[in-house]
Design a protein around this motif. Structure first.
Motif, PDB file in Angstrom:
ATOM      1  N   HIS A  40       7.489   0.458   4.608  1.00 25.33           N
ATOM      2  CA  HIS A  40       6.939   1.521   5.445  1.00 25.33           C
ATOM      3  C   HIS A  40       7.115   1.203   6.925  1.00 25.33           C
ATOM      4  O   HIS A  40       7.529   2.061   7.720  1.00 25.33           O
ATOM      5  CB  HIS A  40       5.460   1.724   5.130  1.00 25.33           C
ATOM      6  N   TYR A  41       6.829  -0.041   7.312  1.00 26.80           N
ATOM      7  CA  TYR A  41       6.951  -0.427   8.720  1.00 26.80           C
ATOM      8  C   TYR A  41       8.418  -0.495   9.142  1.00 26.80           C
ATOM      9  O   TYR A  41       8.754  -0.148  10.279  1.00 26.80           O
ATOM     10  CB  TYR A  41       6.256  -1.766   8.955  1.00 26.80           C
ATOM     11  N   LEU A  42       9.278  -0.925   8.232  1.00 34.11           N
ATOM     12  CA  LEU A  42      10.708  -0.964   8.549  1.00 34.11           C
ATOM     13  C   LEU A  42      11.246   0.452   8.765  1.00 34.11           C
ATOM     14  O   LEU A  42      12.044   0.692   9.683  1.00 34.11           O
ATOM     15  CB  LEU A  42      11.466  -1.650   7.412  1.00 34.11           C
ATOM     16  N   ALA A  43      10.783   1.385   7.957  1.00 31.70           N
ATOM     17  CA  ALA A  43      11.193   2.779   8.139  1.00 31.70           C
ATOM     18  C   ALA A  43      10.765   3.289   9.505  1.00 31.70           C
ATOM     19  O   ALA A  43      11.533   3.973  10.207  1.00 31.70           O
ATOM     20  CB  ALA A  43      10.585   3.647   7.037  1.00 31.70           C
ATOM     21  N   ALA A  44       9.544   2.951   9.916  1.00 28.92           N
ATOM     22  CA  ALA A  44       9.046   3.402  11.224  1.00 28.92           C
ATOM     23  C   ALA A  44       9.866   2.812  12.360  1.00 28.92           C
ATOM     24  O   ALA A  44      10.144   3.489  13.353  1.00 28.92           O
ATOM     25  CB  ALA A  44       7.574   3.013  11.380  1.00 28.92           C
ATOM     26  N   ILE A  45      10.267   1.550  12.216  1.00 23.94           N
ATOM     27  CA  ILE A  45      11.082   0.903  13.259  1.00 23.94           C
ATOM     28  C   ILE A  45      12.420   1.628  13.395  1.00 23.94           C
ATOM     29  O   ILE A  45      12.864   1.948  14.510  1.00 23.94           O
ATOM     30  CB  ILE A  45      11.297  -0.587  12.940  1.00 23.94           C
ATOM     31  N   HIS A  46      13.077   1.888  12.275  1.00 29.41           N
ATOM     32  CA  HIS A  46      14.380   2.568  12.343  1.00 29.41           C
ATOM     33  C   HIS A  46      14.224   4.011  12.827  1.00 29.41           C
ATOM     34  O   HIS A  46      15.110   4.541  13.508  1.00 29.41           O
ATOM     35  CB  HIS A  46      15.076   2.505  10.987  1.00 29.41           C
ATOM     36  N   GLU A  64      22.436   7.825  11.889  1.00 31.17           N
ATOM     37  CA  GLU A  64      22.522   6.657  11.013  1.00 31.17           C
ATOM     38  C   GLU A  64      21.178   5.925  10.939  1.00 31.17           C
ATOM     39  O   GLU A  64      20.736   5.520   9.861  1.00 31.17           O
ATOM     40  CB  GLU A  64      23.603   5.699  11.526  1.00 31.17           C
ATOM     41  N   ALA A  65      20.509   5.781  12.091  1.00 37.19           N
ATOM     42  CA  ALA A  65      19.208   5.093  12.117  1.00 37.19           C
ATOM     43  C   ALA A  65      18.178   5.855  11.304  1.00 37.19           C
ATOM     44  O   ALA A  65      17.397   5.262  10.542  1.00 37.19           O
ATOM     45  CB  ALA A  65      18.738   4.919  13.560  1.00 37.19           C
ATOM     46  N   PHE A  66      18.149   7.179  11.443  1.00 34.39           N
ATOM     47  CA  PHE A  66      17.192   7.983  10.673  1.00 34.39           C
ATOM     48  C   PHE A  66      17.493   7.887   9.170  1.00 34.39           C
ATOM     49  O   PHE A  66      16.566   7.822   8.350  1.00 34.39           O
ATOM     50  CB  PHE A  66      17.233   9.442  11.118  1.00 34.39           C
ATOM     51  N   GLU A  67      18.766   7.865   8.808  1.00 34.31           N
ATOM     52  CA  GLU A  67      19.125   7.767   7.396  1.00 34.31           C
ATOM     53  C   GLU A  67      18.759   6.398   6.825  1.00 34.31           C
ATOM     54  O   GLU A  67      18.314   6.292   5.674  1.00 34.31           O
ATOM     55  CB  GLU A  67      20.621   8.062   7.219  1.00 34.31           C
ATOM     56  N   ILE A  68      18.921   5.346   7.626  1.00 32.19           N
ATOM     57  CA  ILE A  68      18.486   4.008   7.203  1.00 32.19           C
ATOM     58  C   ILE A  68      16.974   3.998   6.998  1.00 32.19           C
ATOM     59  O   ILE A  68      16.463   3.390   6.053  1.00 32.19           O
ATOM     60  CB  ILE A  68      18.903   2.947   8.241  1.00 32.19           C
ATOM     61  N   ALA A  69      16.263   4.681   7.891  1.00 33.42           N
ATOM     62  CA  ALA A  69      14.802   4.752   7.789  1.00 33.42           C
ATOM     63  C   ALA A  69      14.378   5.370   6.457  1.00 33.42           C
ATOM     64  O   ALA A  69      13.498   4.838   5.765  1.00 33.42           O
ATOM     65  CB  ALA A  69      14.238   5.546   8.957  1.00 33.42           C
ATOM     66  N   ILE A  70      14.988   6.489   6.081  1.00 27.56           N
ATOM     67  CA  ILE A  70      14.659   7.127   4.809  1.00 27.56           C
ATOM     68  C   ILE A  70      15.041   6.225   3.644  1.00 27.56           C
ATOM     69  O   ILE A  70      14.277   6.059   2.677  1.00 27.56           O
ATOM     70  CB  ILE A  70      15.364   8.497   4.688  1.00 27.56           C
ATOM     71  N   ASP A  71      16.225   5.618   3.713  1.00 35.53           N
ATOM     72  CA  ASP A  71      16.710   4.777   2.620  1.00 35.53           C
ATOM     73  C   ASP A  71      15.815   3.561   2.401  1.00 35.53           C
ATOM     74  O   ASP A  71      15.666   3.096   1.272  1.00 35.53           O
ATOM     75  CB  ASP A  71      18.144   4.328   2.911  1.00 35.53           C
ATOM     76  N   SER A  72      15.209   3.061   3.468  1.00 34.40           N
ATOM     77  CA  SER A  72      14.362   1.872   3.342  1.00 34.40           C
ATOM     78  C   SER A  72      13.094   2.160   2.541  1.00 34.40           C
ATOM     79  O   SER A  72      12.416   1.238   2.081  1.00 34.40           O
ATOM     80  CB  SER A  72      13.993   1.327   4.723  1.00 34.40           C
ATOM     81  N   MET A  73      12.766   3.444   2.349  1.00 36.12           N
ATOM     82  CA  MET A  73      11.582   3.816   1.566  1.00 36.12           C
ATOM     83  C   MET A  73      11.945   4.404   0.205  1.00 36.12           C
ATOM     84  O   MET A  73      11.110   5.042  -0.441  1.00 36.12           O
ATOM     85  CB  MET A  73      10.746   4.856   2.336  1.00 36.12           C
ATOM     86  N   LYS A  74      13.167   4.174  -0.255  1.00 31.39           N
ATOM     87  CA  LYS A  74      13.619   4.829  -1.480  1.00 31.39           C
ATOM     88  C   LYS A  74      12.783   4.452  -2.701  1.00 31.39           C
ATOM     89  O   LYS A  74      12.667   5.233  -3.656  1.00 31.39           O
ATOM     90  CB  LYS A  74      15.094   4.513  -1.728  1.00 31.39           C
ATOM     91  N   ASP A  75      12.181   3.269  -2.675  1.00 32.24           N
ATOM     92  CA  ASP A  75      11.365   2.842  -3.815  1.00 32.24           C
ATOM     93  C   ASP A  75       9.881   3.151  -3.632  1.00 32.24           C
ATOM     94  O   ASP A  75       9.088   2.991  -4.559  1.00 32.24           O
ATOM     95  CB  ASP A  75      11.540   1.338  -4.054  1.00 32.24           C
ATOM     96  N   ASN A  76       9.500   3.599  -2.433  1.00 30.92           N
ATOM     97  CA  ASN A  76       8.083   3.860  -2.166  1.00 30.92           C
ATOM     98  C   ASN A  76       7.973   4.812  -0.977  1.00 30.92           C
ATOM     99  O   ASN A  76       7.638   4.408   0.133  1.00 30.92           O
ATOM    100  CB  ASN A  76       7.348   2.541  -1.882  1.00 30.92           C
ATOM    101  N   LEU A  77       8.242   6.085  -1.219  1.00 29.50           N
ATOM    102  CA  LEU A  77       8.294   7.066  -0.136  1.00 29.50           C
ATOM    103  C   LEU A  77       6.906   7.328   0.442  1.00 29.50           C
ATOM    104  O   LEU A  77       5.957   7.588  -0.295  1.00 29.50           O
ATOM    105  CB  LEU A  77       8.895   8.379  -0.639  1.00 29.50           C
ATOM    106  N   ASP A  78       6.805   7.253   1.746  1.00 29.42           N
ATOM    107  CA  ASP A  78       5.594   7.634   2.470  1.00 29.42           C
ATOM    108  C   ASP A  78       5.860   9.006   3.073  1.00 29.42           C
ATOM    109  O   ASP A  78       6.706   9.155   3.966  1.00 29.42           O
ATOM    110  CB  ASP A  78       5.284   6.604   3.549  1.00 29.42           C
TER     111      ASP A  78
END
Length: 214
Positions: A40-46, A64-78
Motif C-alpha cells: 500500500h505504501y509503495l503504491a502511494a510512493i509511485h 508508467e509510475a501510475f501503472e507501477i503503483a496499481i501493479d504493486s497492489m495487485k495482490d491486495n488492492l486498496d
C-alpha cells in the motif's frame, strides 16, 4: 527501521513537491521506494512520483509510475489508493489529448473515492474532472465539478487545494468571457500560491492572468 526511513523520505518529497522543487521531490520518492516493502505504501510512493512527473510534463514516465503503483497492489488492492492513482492517471491522458479515457478514469476515481469516504480525494477528483471536461467543451459540467471541489476545499481550509481550484475556475470564467469573475479567481490563486512559495502554481497563475489581460 526501513519503514521510518521510507516515511521520512516521503515526507521530504511531499515538502519539495509542495514548493515545486520537483527534482528534489523525485529523488526523495525514489529513495523511499528502494526501502519500502509494504504494498500500500509503495503504491502511494509511485503515485506521488507519477503526480510530480505529470507536473514536470514527463507524461510517458508519469503514466508508467501510475501503472507501477496499481501493479504493486495487485495482490491486495486498496480502493482508496487506487482512486487517487486513477485520478492522477486521468490527467496524464488529458495532457495526451485522449479525453475519452481521461473522463472514464476520472469518473472511476471519483466513484472509488466516494465509496471510501475520502473527502479530500473526492475534491481532487472533482477538480481533475473539471479540468478535463473544460477541454471537451462541456463548460457547465466542468463548473459543477469545480464548484464541488471548491466547497470541500473551503470547508477544509485547504490552501493548496483552493489555489488550484481558483485557478481552474478562473480559466473556466475566461472561456465564458466573464472577465471580472476570472480576474477575481486568478488573483486569489496567485495570492494563495504566493503564501506557499509554490513556483509551479505562481507560474501558472501569472500565465493565466497574462492570457486573460491579453
Amino acid at each position: 527501521p526501513l519503514e521510518k526511513q521510507s516515511a521520512v523520505r516521503v515526507g521530504l518529497g511531499d515538502v519539495f513537491s509542495l514548493s515545486a522543487d520537483y527534482e528534489q521531490a523525485l529523488e526523495q520518492y525514489d529513495l523511499a521506494a528502494l526501502v519500502e516493502q509494504r504494498s500500500h505504501y509503495l503504491a502511494a510512493i509511485h503515485r506521488k512520483r507519477g503526480r510530480v512527473l505529470e507536473r514536470f510534463g514527463l507524461y510517458d514516465r508519469s503514466r508508467e509510475a501510475f501503472e507501477i503503483a496499481i501493479d504493486s497492489m495487485k495482490d491486495n488492492l486498496d480502493e482508496g489508493e487506487a482512486g487517487h492513482i486513477y485520478s492522477g492517471l486521468s490527467l496524464v491522458y488529458y495532457h495526451r489529448n485522449e479525453l475519452d479515457m481521461a473522463v472514464e478514469l476520472g469518473n472511476l476515481a471519483l466513484s472509488m473515492l466516494e465509496r471510501v469516504g475520502d473527502e479530500r480525494g473526492v475534491a481532487q477528483a472533482c477538480n481533475n474532472l473539471g479540468v478535463v471536461l473544460r477541454k471537451t467543451g462541456d463548460l457547465q459540467l466542468s463548473e459543477n465539478y469545480l464548484q464541488k471541489c471548491l466547497a470541500i476545499m473551503e470547508k477544509r481550509a485547504d490552501s493548496y487545494g483552493l489555489a488550484v481550484c481558483h485557478n481552474n475556475l478562473g480559466l473556466l470564467a475566461m472561456d465564458a468571457h466573464l472577465w471580472e469573475r476570472a480576474v477575481g479567481f486568478l488573483e486569489s490563486s496567485l495570492g494563495l500560491f504566493g503564501t506557499m512559495n509554490n513556483r509551479h502554481g505562481l507560474a501558472r497563475a501569472h500565465d493565466s492572468l497574462g492570457e486573460l489581460f491579453d
